[in-house]
Design an enzyme around this catalytic site. Structure first.
Site, PDB file in Angstrom:
ATOM      1  N   ASP A  82       0.813  -1.220   0.000  1.00 58.16           N
ATOM      2  CA  ASP A  82       0.000   0.000   0.000  1.00 58.16           C
ATOM      3  C   ASP A  82       0.850   1.275   0.000  1.00 58.16           C
ATOM      4  OD1 ASP A  82      -2.330  -1.542   0.133  1.00 58.16           O
ATOM      5  OD2 ASP A  82      -2.280  -1.601   2.320  1.00 58.16           O
ATOM      6  N   ARG A 129      -6.302  -5.645 -10.386  1.00 61.66           N
ATOM      7  CA  ARG A 129      -5.350  -6.735 -10.635  1.00 61.66           C
ATOM      8  C   ARG A 129      -6.033  -8.096 -10.447  1.00 61.66           C
ATOM      9  NH1 ARG A 129      -2.877  -9.889  -7.141  1.00 61.66           N
ATOM     10  NH2 ARG A 129      -3.590  -8.628  -5.393  1.00 61.66           N
ATOM     11  N   ARG A 130      -6.799  -8.226  -9.371  1.00 57.91           N
ATOM     12  CA  ARG A 130      -7.505  -9.495  -9.144  1.00 57.91           C
ATOM     13  C   ARG A 130      -8.611  -9.683 -10.174  1.00 57.91           C
ATOM     14  NH1 ARG A 130      -7.232  -8.297  -2.668  1.00 57.91           N
ATOM     15  NH2 ARG A 130      -5.218  -9.314  -2.299  1.00 57.91           N
ATOM     16  N   ARG A 147     -15.293  -3.550  -0.932  1.00 63.85           N
ATOM     17  CA  ARG A 147     -14.309  -2.731  -0.210  1.00 63.85           C
ATOM     18  C   ARG A 147     -14.379  -2.991   1.284  1.00 63.85           C
ATOM     19  NH1 ARG A 147     -12.093   0.689  -3.749  1.00 63.85           N
ATOM     20  NH2 ARG A 147     -13.299   0.872  -5.644  1.00 63.85           N
ATOM     21  N   ARG A 153     -14.987  -7.511   4.694  1.00 66.47           N
ATOM     22  CA  ARG A 153     -15.150  -8.280   3.456  1.00 66.47           C
ATOM     23  C   ARG A 153     -15.636  -9.696   3.754  1.00 66.47           C
ATOM     24  NH1 ARG A 153      -9.965  -6.484  -0.279  1.00 66.47           N
ATOM     25  NH2 ARG A 153      -9.513  -4.610   0.902  1.00 66.47           N
ATOM     26  N   CYS A 240      -2.741   1.777  -7.333  1.00 61.29           N
ATOM     27  CA  CYS A 240      -3.775   0.780  -7.056  1.00 61.29           C
ATOM     28  C   CYS A 240      -4.838   0.790  -8.148  1.00 61.29           C
ATOM     29  CB  CYS A 240      -4.405   1.056  -5.706  1.00 61.29           C
ATOM     30  SG  CYS A 240      -5.117   2.687  -5.579  1.00 61.29           S
TER      31      CYS A 240
HETATM   32  N1  LIG Z   1      -5.418  -3.822   0.133  1.00 63.70           N
HETATM   33  C1  LIG Z   1      -5.380  -3.858   1.550  1.00 63.70           C
HETATM   34  C2  LIG Z   1      -4.317  -4.753   2.075  1.00 63.70           C
HETATM   35  N2  LIG Z   1      -3.067  -4.306   2.244  1.00 63.70           N
HETATM   36  C3  LIG Z   1      -2.290  -5.347   2.686  1.00 63.70           C
HETATM   37  C4  LIG Z   1      -3.101  -6.462   2.799  1.00 63.70           C
HETATM   38  C5  LIG Z   1      -2.664  -7.809   3.199  1.00 63.70           C
HETATM   39  C6  LIG Z   1      -1.338  -7.937   3.883  1.00 63.70           C
HETATM   40  C7  LIG Z   1      -0.140  -7.767   3.000  1.00 63.70           C
HETATM   41  O1  LIG Z   1      -0.201  -7.810   1.763  1.00 63.70           O
HETATM   42  O2  LIG Z   1       0.954  -7.601   3.588  1.00 63.70           O
HETATM   43  C8  LIG Z   1      -4.391  -6.087   2.423  1.00 63.70           C
HETATM   44  C9  LIG Z   1      -5.613  -6.936   2.407  1.00 63.70           C
HETATM   45  C10 LIG Z   1      -5.841  -7.693   1.121  1.00 63.70           C
HETATM   46  O3  LIG Z   1      -5.379  -7.287   0.041  1.00 63.70           O
HETATM   47  O4  LIG Z   1      -6.526  -8.715   1.185  1.00 63.70           O
END
Ligand SMILES: NCc1[nH]cc(CCC(=O)O)c1CC(=O)O
Length: 304
Positions: A82, A129-130, A147, A153, A240
């Site tokens: 992030d 991306r997913r 979200r 979630r 993102c």
């Molecule tokens: N986008 C939010 C986020 N930022 C980091 C993680 C998971 C922990 C990591 O990647 O270290 C997540 C949750 C997810 O994508 O499910």
């Protein structure tokens, strides 16, 4: 000794990660007092709106950085995936911790795997991306926005709003929710976000005392791999809001990077790979970025 204060977001995952860093620092420095400074960030308050319309993922960082500039906190703990590719000059990543599980998880109450989902099933994820990789494998699925933090979630999945969702394995494992993982979506078929699974510690660039203190948590192999992944993203101006995936491993003295740029609407995905010396993470990352562009990723990044 003055206490070390750690700025953190207030989500369960952020607090777990910060407590983890605090515990490791206390173990390394038994005399050190470590305190948490939990803060609300704009990014947390506006999770229901598109992050792009309000300034992108850097929003999660900003308040924590302000706390460090104001002297309210000494370090901030982040999920590195992030963290924007460019930090503002007064800040550095003083340590990158050993990466946990880097991959995505397929989570469902009724279905054992992505392949086992019935035709037209509803899958929740707001990650482009997913979405792009889901579309590529299963063009029939209905992809729906989802979200909120990890528990939000999962709550929506359990309420029956989706047949399945995709989350990071690392977040689920850290929260003790690993039994929710039905299938790990792993490389080379499925690629995670750059730096997924890695925790980073940010601090003021001029604060060498704090840098020395937290530098002991540095994991060199992880740093090299995430630098390679982030160099690729930087070159592609990844944020993102673009479907970019990157996964690097270190094999002895060699970095291997796989990258992907996709289109969430069509499921078109362009892939590229490169290997290179461990002393050249930037070159390896930029080589894959260039190969992706040569293979047509530019059009996907431009939104078509
Ligand atoms: N986008 C939010 C986020 N930022 C980091 C993680 C998971 C922990 C990591 O990647 O270290 C997540 C949750 C997810 O994508 O499910």
């Amino acid at each position: 000794m003055t206490p070390l204060r750690i700025a953190t977001r207030k989500s369960a995952l952020a607090l777990w990660q910060t407590e983890h860093v605090a515990a490791r620092l206390r173990a390394l420095h038994p005399q050190l007092q470590v305190e948490l400074v939990p803060l609300s960030t704009r990014g947390d308050e506006v999770l229901d709106r598109s992050l792009a319309t309000i300034g992108g993922k850097g929003l999660f960082l900003k308040e924590l950085e302000v706390a460090m500039l104001d002297g309210v906190a000494d370090i901030a703990v982040h999920s590195l995936k992030d963290v924007p590719m460019e930090l503002d000059p007064p800040f550095v990543l003083a340590a990158v911790l050993e990466r946990a599980d880097p991959f995505d998880a397929f989570v469902s109450n009724d279905h054992a795997s992505l392949a086992a989902l019935p035709h037209g099933a509803r899958v929740g994820t707001s990650s482009l991306r997913r979405q792009a990789q889901l579309r590529a494998r299963r063009p029939d699925l209905e992809l729906v926005d989802l979200r909120g933090n990890v528990n939000t979630r999962l709550g929506k999945l359990d309420a029956g709003q989706y047949d399945a969702i995709v989350l990071a394995c690392a977040g689920l494992q850290r929260l003790g929710l690993d039994t929710r993982i039905r299938e790990r979506l792993v490389a080379p078929d499925w690629l995670p976000a750059g730096a997924q699974g890695a925790i980073a510690i940010e601090c003021r660039a001029g604060d060498s005392a704090t840098q020395a203190l937290v530098g002991a948590l540095e994991h060199e192999a992880t740093r090299l791999c995430v630098e390679t992944e982030r160099a690729m993203n930087r070159r592609l101006h990844g944020s993102c809001q673009v479907p970019i995936a990157a996964y690097c491993t270190l094999d002895g003295s060699t970095l291997h990077l796989s990258g992907l740029v996709g289109d969430a609407a069509s499921g078109r995905c362009v892939r590229a790979e490169a290997s290179g010396a461990r002393k050249s993470p930037t070159a390896v990352g930029e080589a894959v970025a260039q190969r992706l562009l040569d293979a047509g990723a530019g059009a996907l990044l431009a939104g078509g």
